[in-house]
Design an enzyme around this catalytic site. Structure first.
Site, PDB file in Angstrom:
ATOM      1  N   HIS A   1      39.981  35.291  48.802  1.00  0.00           N
ATOM      2  CA  HIS A   1      39.343  34.539  47.723  1.00  0.00           C
ATOM      3  C   HIS A   1      38.083  33.834  48.222  1.00  0.00           C
ATOM      4  CE1 HIS A   1      42.511  34.655  44.492  1.00  0.00           C
ATOM      5  NE2 HIS A   1      43.144  35.192  45.527  1.00  0.00           N
TER       6      HIS A   1
ATOM      7  N   ALA B   1      50.762  41.029  44.863  1.00  0.00           N
ATOM      8  CA  ALA B   1      49.862  40.377  43.916  1.00  0.00           C
ATOM      9  C   ALA B   1      49.617  41.288  42.712  1.00  0.00           C
ATOM     10  CB  ALA B   1      48.563  39.956  44.619  1.00  0.00           C
TER      11      ALA B   1
ATOM     12  N   ASP C   1      38.358  28.316  41.812  1.00  0.00           N
ATOM     13  CA  ASP C   1      39.050  29.589  41.912  1.00  0.00           C
ATOM     14  C   ASP C   1      40.112  29.680  40.822  1.00  0.00           C
ATOM     15  OD1 ASP C   1      39.784  31.984  43.894  1.00  0.00           O
ATOM     16  OD2 ASP C   1      41.659  31.071  43.223  1.00  0.00           O
TER      17      ASP C   1
ATOM     18  N   TRP D   1      41.387  43.627  44.719  1.00  0.00           N
ATOM     19  CA  TRP D   1      40.195  43.813  43.886  1.00  0.00           C
ATOM     20  C   TRP D   1      38.916  43.852  44.717  1.00  0.00           C
ATOM     21  CZ3 TRP D   1      39.450  46.165  39.695  1.00  0.00           C
ATOM     22  CH2 TRP D   1      38.270  46.023  38.968  1.00  0.00           C
TER      23      TRP D   1
ATOM     24  N   ALA E   1      39.975  46.189  60.992  1.00  0.00           N
ATOM     25  CA  ALA E   1      38.914  47.120  60.607  1.00  0.00           C
ATOM     26  C   ALA E   1      37.757  46.376  59.948  1.00  0.00           C
ATOM     27  CB  ALA E   1      39.453  48.163  59.634  1.00  0.00           C
TER      28      ALA E   1
END
Length: 486
Positions: free
Chosen positions: A25, A396, A129, A376, A356
């Site tokens: 986030h 989620a 948020d 997302w 990564a």
């Protein structure tokens, strides 16, 4: 690319950003903050950082941001760390975070009180948020408007608002949908949505569902909702949100962090290996900061990759010691969990890594497909670089994202849509092999659609593009509604 708005005759204004704890986030929240100040010289931003005691990534990231912000118009304020939450196993993530964020309200109030003493620049409002809706109370105390930054899709925003309406206006207990074959008609989706792809939290009878939908209820009390999406990507969802009585929705994405990743030595080694591979020949497997698997599942993935015959780059992480909530870590020796001889047999075509540098990997010409958890941020990044997805959601709202990408938009192929981390489901080697085969098809319809969406996403943020225009509208609304100085 972003035309600036600037007027020396206008008073300046400051926004207080409050991201949720957690790197996923935080990154996109800071990127939208940077977009705003780059677009309008009148704006400055103070970001209040809430850091969970067991999250080591946030501090590193905010330090790198502070070092790379030469304008001085983004200020990072680290709130005092709350060590009272030291056992992440005692709650589900949403419960843990809800309690944690609620406890930060007095600290936020102290910082904002200090900011009001100077009076310059004027405080224009809070940007919170999607999980920080309790901070609306603090903004109200100061007579400030609140804007939400929704870090997921417009379709999921529509789902949350729809389920909240079912709960509060029609007395429907959505948790009763658990383990049913029910399909829901939700305005932000073209197709009926199977209950099996709803987030586990929505189906949680122990309070998680109520907490999540209470956030949606509070969205209705804000001045506007920014969404990390593109109108051309989610045209139906964006249109559906304009048809219901909620604050104005601003599709201002894609919000991306295209640089500034840490881990430079690992990054160099990984990119050097990719440089040696043919274009579009490598499938990339990466499952986010909390993505990890049992040993049995690791072996199935390995067999599926080996049998697929495709080149691969696999980010393999081990579960955290406290498995209910926490970040995955790198294996000291991945051979311990991989099939015997796997690394030797695949040495010519594959590479197993830990952490990564996801953006740098997706940007590389050698990458031809992405097996993803469908967070997302990762989904938007994949579209930005024109890399087709193979869906393997884990937690989620990722099941919802996967359903949207596969069934609604045709921008991904399915490995799984309804993977439940809490269960004992094992995705077979054959399913992995087939998913890799389909995502790597050179002339597939999915690949063509993804390439088209890549161009639409890039046009959206250019002068006159949809997201560029919406961002300008948001800034105008912020300036028009900035409270007068005392």
């Amino acid at each position: 690319m972003l035309g600036k708005i600037s007027s020396d005759s206008m008073k300046k204004a400051e926004l207080v950003f409050i991201p949720s704890p957690g790197i996923g986030h935080l990154v996109s929240t800071l990127e939208i903050a940077k977009l705003l100040i780059d677009r309008d010289d009148r704006l400055s931003v103070t970001v209040l950082i809430m850091k969970l005691p067991f999250d080591t990534m946030v501090g590193t990231y905010t330090q790198s941001l502070a070092a790379s912000s030469p304008t001085g118009r983004i200020r990072i304020v680290n709130l005092p760390q709350d060590d009272s939450i030291s056992e992440p196993t005692s709650h589900q993530p949403i419960k843990l975070c809800t309690v944690f964020i609620e406890n930060q309200k007095p600290r936020v109030k102290e910082v904002v009180t200090e900011m009001t003493r100077t009076g310059s620049p004027r405080l224009a409002g809070f940007v919170i948020d999607m999980f920080c809706t309790c901070m609306i109370d603090v903004a109200n105390e100061f007579g400030l408007p609140t804007y939400v930054f929704f870090t997921s899709s417009a379709a999921f925003l529509g789902m949350m608002l729809h389920l909240q309406t079912l709960q509060d206006s029609h007395n429907i207990d959505v948790t009763e949908l658990k383990d049913t074959d029910t399909e829901l008609v939700i305005p932000s989706f073209v197709n009926p949505v199977p209950a099996k792809v709803l987030p586990s939290t929505v189906l949680d009878k122990d309070g998680g569902a109520t907490m999540l939908l209470n956030h949606a209820k509070r969205f209705r009390n804000t001045k506007g909702i920014m969404v990390n999406t593109v109108t051309e990507l989610e045209s139906n969802a964006v249109q559906s949100l304009s048809n219901i009585k909620i604050p104005k929705v601003y599709p201002v994405g894609p919000i991306l962090n295209l640089k500034g990743e840490t881990g430079s030595s690992q990054k160099t080694e990984i990119l050097t290996w990719l440089d040696q591979q043919p274009p579009s020949s490598v499938v990339f497997l990466c499952f986010g900061s909390m993505g990890s698997f049992s040993v049995d599942q690791v072996k199935e993935i390995a067999h599926g990759l080996e049998n697929s015959g495709h080149r691969f780059l696999w980010s393999l992480r081990q579960p955290p010691p406290k498995v209910k909530f926490g970040l995955s870590t790198d294996y000291t020796n991945p051979e311990e969990v991989l099939p015997e001889g796997f690394l030797d047999r695949t040495a010519g075509i594959g590479k197993v890594i830990g952490w990564a540098p996801q953006v740098a990997v997706l940007a590389h010409i050698a990458i031809g497909g992405f097996v993803s958890h469908c967070g997302w941020n990762s989904t938007v990044e994949s579209l930005w670089f024109g890399v087709p997805l193979a869906t393997w959601p884990m937690y989620a709202e990722q099941q919802v994202n996967a359903f949207q990408m596969v069934k609604e938009l045709g921008l991904a192929v399915e490995i799984k849509l309804d993977y439940r981390r809490a269960g004992q489901i094992i995705v077979s080697a054959e399913e992995v092999k087939e998913g890799v085969r389909r995502v790597m098809e050179y002339d597939s319809e999915v690949r063509k659609k993804v390439k088209e969406m890549k161009e639409k996403c890039r046009k959206a943020i250019m002068d006159g593009g949809s997201s560029h225009t919406w961002l300008g509208c948001l800034i105008q609304d912020v300036m028009d509604n900035t409270p007068p100085s005392n």
